[in-house]
Design a protein around this motif. Structure first.
Motif, short mmCIF file in Angstrom:
data_model
loop_
_atom_site.label_atom_id
_atom_site.label_comp_id
_atom_site.label_asym_id
_atom_site.label_seq_id
_atom_site.Cartn_x
_atom_site.Cartn_y
_atom_site.Cartn_z
N VAL A 108 0.81 -0.92 -0.05
CA VAL A 108 -0.01 0.14 0.07
C VAL A 108 0.94 1.06 0.15
O VAL A 108 1.67 1.37 0.88
N PHE A 109 0.72 2.07 -1.16
CA PHE A 109 1.45 3.55 -1.11
C PHE A 109 0.41 4.32 -0.58
O PHE A 109 -0.69 4.58 -1.28
N SER A 110 0.77 5.16 0.66
CA SER A 110 -0.35 6.15 1.15
C SER A 110 0.44 7.10 2.16
O SER A 110 1.52 6.91 2.22
N GLY A 111 -0.38 8.04 2.37
CA GLY A 111 0.26 8.91 3.47
C GLY A 111 -0.19 8.61 4.79
O GLY A 111 -0.63 7.60 5.15
N GLY A 112 -0.23 9.30 5.85
CA GLY A 112 -0.33 8.99 7.07
C GLY A 112 -1.75 9.36 7.65
O GLY A 112 -2.09 9.45 9.08
N SER A 117 -8.11 4.87 8.41
CA SER A 117 -9.34 4.01 8.99
C SER A 117 -9.33 2.85 8.03
O SER A 117 -10.01 1.99 8.69
N VAL A 118 -9.03 2.83 6.81
CA VAL A 118 -9.21 1.36 5.96
C VAL A 118 -7.85 0.47 6.45
O VAL A 118 -8.33 -0.62 6.24
N ALA A 119 -6.80 0.95 7.12
CA ALA A 119 -5.73 0.00 7.51
C ALA A 119 -6.08 -0.77 8.50
O ALA A 119 -5.83 -1.89 8.58
N GLU A 120 -6.99 -0.33 9.30
CA GLU A 120 -7.57 -1.24 10.45
C GLU A 120 -8.20 -2.46 9.79
O GLU A 120 -8.34 -3.46 10.29
N HIS A 121 -9.21 -1.98 9.08
CA HIS A 121 -10.25 -2.94 8.36
C HIS A 121 -9.56 -3.92 7.44
O HIS A 121 -9.72 -5.33 7.21
N LEU A 122 -8.39 -3.39 6.92
CA LEU A 122 -7.78 -4.34 5.95
C LEU A 122 -7.02 -5.26 6.59
O LEU A 122 -6.76 -6.73 6.15
N SER A 123 -6.90 -5.20 7.82
CA SER A 123 -6.09 -6.14 8.68
C SER A 123 -6.91 -7.40 8.88
O SER A 123 -6.40 -8.55 9.25
N ARG A 127 -3.25 -9.71 7.05
CA ARG A 127 -2.29 -9.20 7.98
C ARG A 127 -1.03 -8.80 7.27
O ARG A 127 -0.16 -8.21 7.57
N ARG A 128 -1.04 -9.53 6.10
CA ARG A 128 0.15 -9.51 5.31
C ARG A 128 0.18 -8.14 4.10
O ARG A 128 0.10 -8.38 2.94
N VAL A 129 0.55 -7.10 5.05
CA VAL A 129 0.49 -5.85 4.04
C VAL A 129 1.88 -5.03 4.66
O VAL A 129 2.21 -4.93 5.44
N SER A 130 2.17 -4.46 3.64
CA SER A 130 3.43 -3.65 3.77
C SER A 130 3.04 -2.34 3.37
O SER A 130 2.62 -1.84 2.15
N HIS A 131 3.10 -1.15 4.25
CA HIS A 131 2.54 -0.01 4.29
C HIS A 131 3.63 0.78 3.80
O HIS A 131 4.70 1.13 4.83
N ARG A 163 -2.09 3.06 13.99
CA ARG A 163 -3.54 2.48 13.60
C ARG A 163 -3.34 0.91 13.67
O ARG A 163 -4.63 0.22 13.86
N LEU A 164 -2.37 0.50 13.48
CA LEU A 164 -2.09 -1.06 13.47
C LEU A 164 -1.87 -1.77 14.83
O LEU A 164 -1.74 -2.71 15.03
#
Length: 502
Positions: A108-112, A117-123, A127-131, A163-164
């Motif tokens: 995921v390419f994003s800002g801070g 809010s989506v990062a929490e639901h994405l987990s 959980r295999r996410v590189s922010h 958030r995580l």
């Protein structure tokens, strides 16, 4: 003898095994109410033969000139990692594990802010996410830390880590409250008094935080305080300061490594080990962002581009400043040197190698919503990122549209967003022509996700003309007078896009 960089990293690694790895407050060298770390005690009490290297606030990010040969080396590394990924898949199949039915790897390419809010639901999905986040923020308490201590900005990194963070029990929630807390903005004096209560362990925020956690966190806050005091010529303003930022800065300056600081923060806050928060740039120096406008002028600094303020205006409300369009549209984003405020020259900071490795094992790439030019593009313009994304032939690459325009994107259509992402990854108009790529938009963006009622024009014909035909509409809602995604619906859409490629 001062600990080497390798020894500092080794110290951080002990966190995984024992849960605690901190600079110990040294009572032998207590002076009044002050606490000193062992390194500080050596400097003051043992008269070390040499001082450790300091990262001065004026230090610029390393301007790395990457030759054509080095680009070829990067491409060869890309091929090697792809082959290694295939070997891992074969190994999984040999022991009866279907690699296609494992939780997907996402980058995921994003800002801070916008994607938080989506990062929490994405987990909940994987959980295999590189922010991947930029380290060029120069606003708020982050700017004050960079001004006095130097180094890359930690604000966006800290925000995503927060958030995580784990919230499974009372102590985990107490640690999160502590690291999330901001000092009062009423006055610099009141903020300093509140900070003293926190660093001395007397603030109510420490309630429900057990001894080991308190000792660990407080030790790095004490180290941050000692670093501030060493810069006697700089008056640090604690107003509105983030405790999490101060903890992060204390860990980074102690280990002299952003990676070690992220590792420690992740362990203290209980981030799942499969989730990674990655700074886009590999540096311990200051990172300066610039925007070249179509009229040829250059704006220096992330805050000046997206949330401008002046000494006369003070702090400008973010929402109102975002809605005021720039005098001229943005032509491109670049990194600039810090030697002069008037003479701007382009530099090429080195991409974090972990970002490239994450891309090579990725099952899906997301360009998150948020500030297009100051949150997303700073990670995309780095050499090696465009090459790695273009090489992903079987993974969907999803651009998540904003619900409305902001200061940076006033008047742009969805097709313009795709072109902006493509230009950033191709390093279009780069001052060194040998660093420019020429991939088509469809090699970088396969899907566009838009919220219902999106205020940004979505011209399907214009998108089809550049090879983007898959458009997914997702439920939306109003939040603070802005149109935003329903987080659960957005995650469902991401899952459906991935499944369609499986």
């Amino acid at each position: 003898r001062f600990p080497t960089h390798r020894e500092r990293i080794a110290l951080s690694m002990r966190v995984a095994g024992r849960g605690v790895a901190t600079p110990q407050p040294c009572h032998r060298h207590n002076r009044g109410n002050s606490l000193y770390t062992p390194a500080a005690c050596v400097r003051r009490g043992e008269r070390a033969r040499r001082q450790p290297a300091m990262v001065e606030p004026s230090a610029a990010v390393d301007a790395v000139e990457i030759s054509h040969e080095e680009v070829e080396v990067l491409r060869a590394e890309n091929d090697r990692l792809k082959a290694e990924n295939e070997q891992l898949r074969a190994a999984a199949e040999s022991v009866g594990v279907d690699p296609d039915h494992m939780p997907p790897n996402l980058v995921v390419f994003s800002g801070g802010t916008a994607f938080n809010s989506v990062a929490e639901h994405l987990s909940a999905y994987t959980r295999r996410v590189s922010h991947v986040l930029p380290v060029s923020d120069d606003g708020g308490s982050t700017a004050e830390i960079v001004r006095v201590l130097g180094g890359p900005a930690v604000g966006d990194i800290r925000s995503r880590c927060l958030r995580l963070s784990d919230e499974s029990d009372e102590e985990a929630r107490a640690v999160k409250r502590l690291l999330k807390h901001r000092l009062t903005k009423s006055s610099s004096k009141d903020a300093k008094l509140e900070w003293n209560a926190v660093v001395e362990g007397a603030h109510p925020l420490w309630d429900n935080v057990s001894g080991p956690y308190k000792h660990t966190i407080r030790s790095f806050l004490v180290h941050f305080q000692s670093q501030i005091l060493r810069h006697a010529t700089e008056q640090f303003d604690f107003s509105g300061g983030s405790i999490g930022n101060f903890f992060f800065a204390g860990a980074r300056t102690f280990f002299r490594s952003m990676d070690a600081a992220i590792f420690l923060y992740s362990r203290v806050s209980g981030i799942p080990p499969e989730s990674h928060v990655l700074p886009a740039v590999d540096t311990e120096g200051i990172v300066n962002l610039g925007a070249e406008l179509r009229d040829g002028s250059i704006i220096r600094g992330q805050n000046a581009i997206s949330h401008p303020s002046s000494a006369a205006q003070g702090v400008v409300d973010v929402k109102s400043s975002c809605d005021e369009p720039l005098d001229s549209k943005i032509h491109r984003i670049l990194y600039v040197g810090s030697e002069s405020l008037t003479n701007h020259f382009e530099v090429f900071p080195r991409v974090n190698g972990d970002v490239i490795r994450a891309l090579h094992s990725s099952d899906l790439v997301l360009y998150g919503m948020g500030s297009l030019y100051t949150s997303i593009c700073p990670s995309l313009v780095l050499i090696g990122v465009g090459e790695a994304i273009a090489a992903l032939r079987s993974a969907p690459k999803v651009l998540i549209m904003n619900g409305s325009h902001d200061r940076e994107t006033h008047g742009m259509s969805a097709a313009d967003f795709v072109r902006a992402v493509t230009d950033a990854l191709n390093r279009y108009s780069c001052s060194h022509t040998d660093k420019i790529l020429r991939h088509a938009p469809s090699e970088y963006v396969t899907h566009i996700v838009v919220p219902e009622g999106c205020e940004i024009p979505v011209d399907r014909e214009a998108l089809a003309s550049i090879g983007v035909v898959k458009i997914v509409e997702v439920s939306s809602m109003q939040e603070d007078d802005r149109l935003v995604y329903e987080p659960a619906a957005l995650v469902d859409a991401i899952k459906a896009i991935h499944d369609s490629y499986s």
